[in-house]
Scaffold this motif. Sequence first.
Motif, mmCIF file in Angstrom:
data_model
loop_
_atom_site.group_PDB
_atom_site.id
_atom_site.type_symbol
_atom_site.label_atom_id
_atom_site.label_comp_id
_atom_site.label_asym_id
_atom_site.label_seq_id
_atom_site.Cartn_x
_atom_site.Cartn_y
_atom_site.Cartn_z
ATOM 1 N N ASP A 106 18.482 41.829 37.656
ATOM 2 C CA ASP A 106 18.682 40.375 37.610
ATOM 3 C C ASP A 106 19.740 40.018 38.649
ATOM 4 O O ASP A 106 20.921 39.954 38.335
ATOM 5 C CB ASP A 106 19.125 39.984 36.188
ATOM 6 C CG ASP A 106 19.342 38.490 36.024
ATOM 7 O OD1 ASP A 106 18.970 37.723 36.933
ATOM 8 O OD2 ASP A 106 19.891 38.098 34.972
ATOM 9 N N GLU A 151 25.066 36.976 41.702
ATOM 10 C CA GLU A 151 24.876 37.741 40.457
ATOM 11 C C GLU A 151 24.608 39.202 40.770
ATOM 12 O O GLU A 151 23.721 39.526 41.560
ATOM 13 C CB GLU A 151 23.675 37.156 39.686
ATOM 14 C CG GLU A 151 23.306 37.936 38.444
ATOM 15 C CD GLU A 151 22.224 37.262 37.609
ATOM 16 O OE1 GLU A 151 21.444 36.454 38.162
ATOM 17 O OE2 GLU A 151 22.159 37.535 36.396
ATOM 18 N N GLU A 180 27.788 36.811 36.843
ATOM 19 C CA GLU A 180 27.098 35.811 37.665
ATOM 20 C C GLU A 180 27.790 34.449 37.674
ATOM 21 O O GLU A 180 27.270 33.475 37.137
ATOM 22 C CB GLU A 180 25.654 35.650 37.186
ATOM 23 C CG GLU A 180 25.481 35.494 35.685
ATOM 24 C CD GLU A 180 24.000 35.360 35.296
ATOM 25 O OE1 GLU A 180 23.344 34.457 35.831
ATOM 26 O OE2 GLU A 180 23.526 36.152 34.463
ATOM 27 N N HIS A 221 25.357 38.376 30.789
ATOM 28 C CA HIS A 221 24.662 38.800 29.569
ATOM 29 C C HIS A 221 24.353 40.276 29.672
ATOM 30 O O HIS A 221 24.500 40.881 30.736
ATOM 31 C CB HIS A 221 23.367 37.990 29.410
ATOM 32 C CG HIS A 221 22.551 37.920 30.682
ATOM 33 N ND1 HIS A 221 21.664 38.904 31.050
ATOM 34 C CD2 HIS A 221 22.531 37.012 31.692
ATOM 35 C CE1 HIS A 221 21.116 38.586 32.216
ATOM 36 N NE2 HIS A 221 21.633 37.442 32.639
ATOM 37 N N THR A 264 25.257 41.687 33.372
ATOM 38 C CA THR A 264 25.294 40.951 34.637
ATOM 39 C C THR A 264 26.635 40.227 34.708
ATOM 40 O O THR A 264 27.223 39.895 33.668
ATOM 41 C CB THR A 264 24.187 39.871 34.732
ATOM 42 O OG1 THR A 264 24.488 38.819 33.803
ATOM 43 C CG2 THR A 264 22.819 40.438 34.433
ATOM 44 N N HIS A 290 17.502 39.260 29.606
ATOM 45 C CA HIS A 290 18.619 38.921 28.709
ATOM 46 C C HIS A 290 18.434 39.877 27.542
ATOM 47 O O HIS A 290 17.711 39.579 26.591
ATOM 48 C CB HIS A 290 18.539 37.482 28.211
ATOM 49 C CG HIS A 290 18.800 36.465 29.273
ATOM 50 N ND1 HIS A 290 18.716 35.116 29.030
ATOM 51 C CD2 HIS A 290 19.152 36.584 30.576
ATOM 52 C CE1 HIS A 290 18.990 34.455 30.145
ATOM 53 N NE2 HIS A 290 19.253 35.325 31.095
HETATM 54 MN MN MN Z 1 21.449 36.765 34.659
#
Ligand code: MN
Length: 458
Positions: free
Chosen positions: A251, A423, A383, A334, A381, A341
């Motif tokens: 991600d 991110e 971000e 997250h 992550t 997620h």
């Molecule tokens: Mn993310």
Amino acid sequence: MMKAPTAVYKERRQRLCDKLGTGKILFLGNNHSPRNFKSNYYPFRQDSSFLYYFGLDLPNLNAIIDVDNHAAYLFGDNPTIDDIVWIGDQENLESMASKVGVDKVLSSSELDNHLSDGMHYLPPYTYDHTLRLRQYFKQEPAASLELIHAVIEQRSYKSDFELAQLEKAVEYSTVMHTRVMQHCKLGLKESDLVGIANQVAYEHETVLAYQPILTTQGQILHTNEYHHVLEEGDLVLFDGGLEVKSGYCADLTRTFPASGKFTPLQKEVYNTVATALEKAVNLAGPGVAFQELHLASARMLVEGMKAIGWMKGNTEDAVTTGAHTMFFQCGLGHMLGLDVHDMENLGEQYVGYAPPHIKSTEFGLKSLRLAKALEPNNCITIEPGIYVIPQLIDKFRAEGKFMEFINYNKLEANRNFGGIRIEDNFVVTKDGVRNFGPQLPTQAEQIENLVQESLYQV
Ligand code: MN
Ligand code: GLY
Ligand code: MN
């Protein structure tokens, strides 16, 4: 599909049994989901917990674990001759099941006979599962909190096998981001770059883990429109990650100037976001609450925006009162894993929160998906972003909000600035965090250089 060794699935199920002690657990696999008629369906995605405990990436499977008898049952059917005609043959179920350590394979029609009141199951997130659970148990689905906690307890700590899968997902996604930036050119449409992203996905036999965000309207947090033409002065925000065959996801987000050159204001905002990312990465590690990282990043964002002139006043007070949410309306990150997620379907309040952290209902903090203290082998992550949303400026201004901290007149002049997010993906180590994969550049000049490579051939 790429699988963990047989023993891994047995061990995961054994640990789950040890945790629950008694009872039966029902795992519903996912089915095909039709787009417009039955045999024209969306790409199949197996349920992540089903994948985690049973490793079988096929529709129309269900499983039961009998905790007291340490037995696992798989329910499914081998293809009929009609199935073979239309979709081809497949390895027989018994053989596939034995590879994940399951030796009891029964036909789907047997499932009813093995259901019992009080079985544990996870919260449904598809209507298909909701309807099936209603039909099976003659009541509204009532997920087992005990099972939810037990699954989160296992899936939150990634094994070496899982870390290697995440590493690969990030590595391929880094190729995708690099390629997209290198092919960016004025006059293209956002959709042309989405095409490049998909090409990289297919080259690696992966899929995009979620519908990518590739937009000149980066202030719209989850937009999925791709029709704008790239013009001088546009910023392009690309949030995209690949999912490898085993189901693990990346991600990543980068924001770059469509022309290859940030304007001075864009560069200042970009550097502010990059500094907020760096701050969080430096602070992150075991025992550190993610909420603290979120707030530390928010303070860096406020500092930067004070230098730009969009904010003013005391930084600490600005963050305490939530004035930064004018620009940073979401959370800092997250968990990441089999879901982009990770485990969000099990309930954010259980995955991301533990005492003393309680999910806030305030604008901004209510969107923080992860707050609790980090632990080794959690994957996350980070971000940070700055998003200038004209309608939010109008609303807050009309309400007289944050007058002490927002320079409304200055901000008004930049109300169409857009949005910038950076991110990256990390695993928590013994003493900090480690960035997965080969590092995708974050410095403004490196980003400009990639875009200036202009590999696009008409
Ligand atoms: Mn993310
Ligand atoms: N890709 C969605 C997110 O960053 O959370
Ligand atoms: Mn993202």
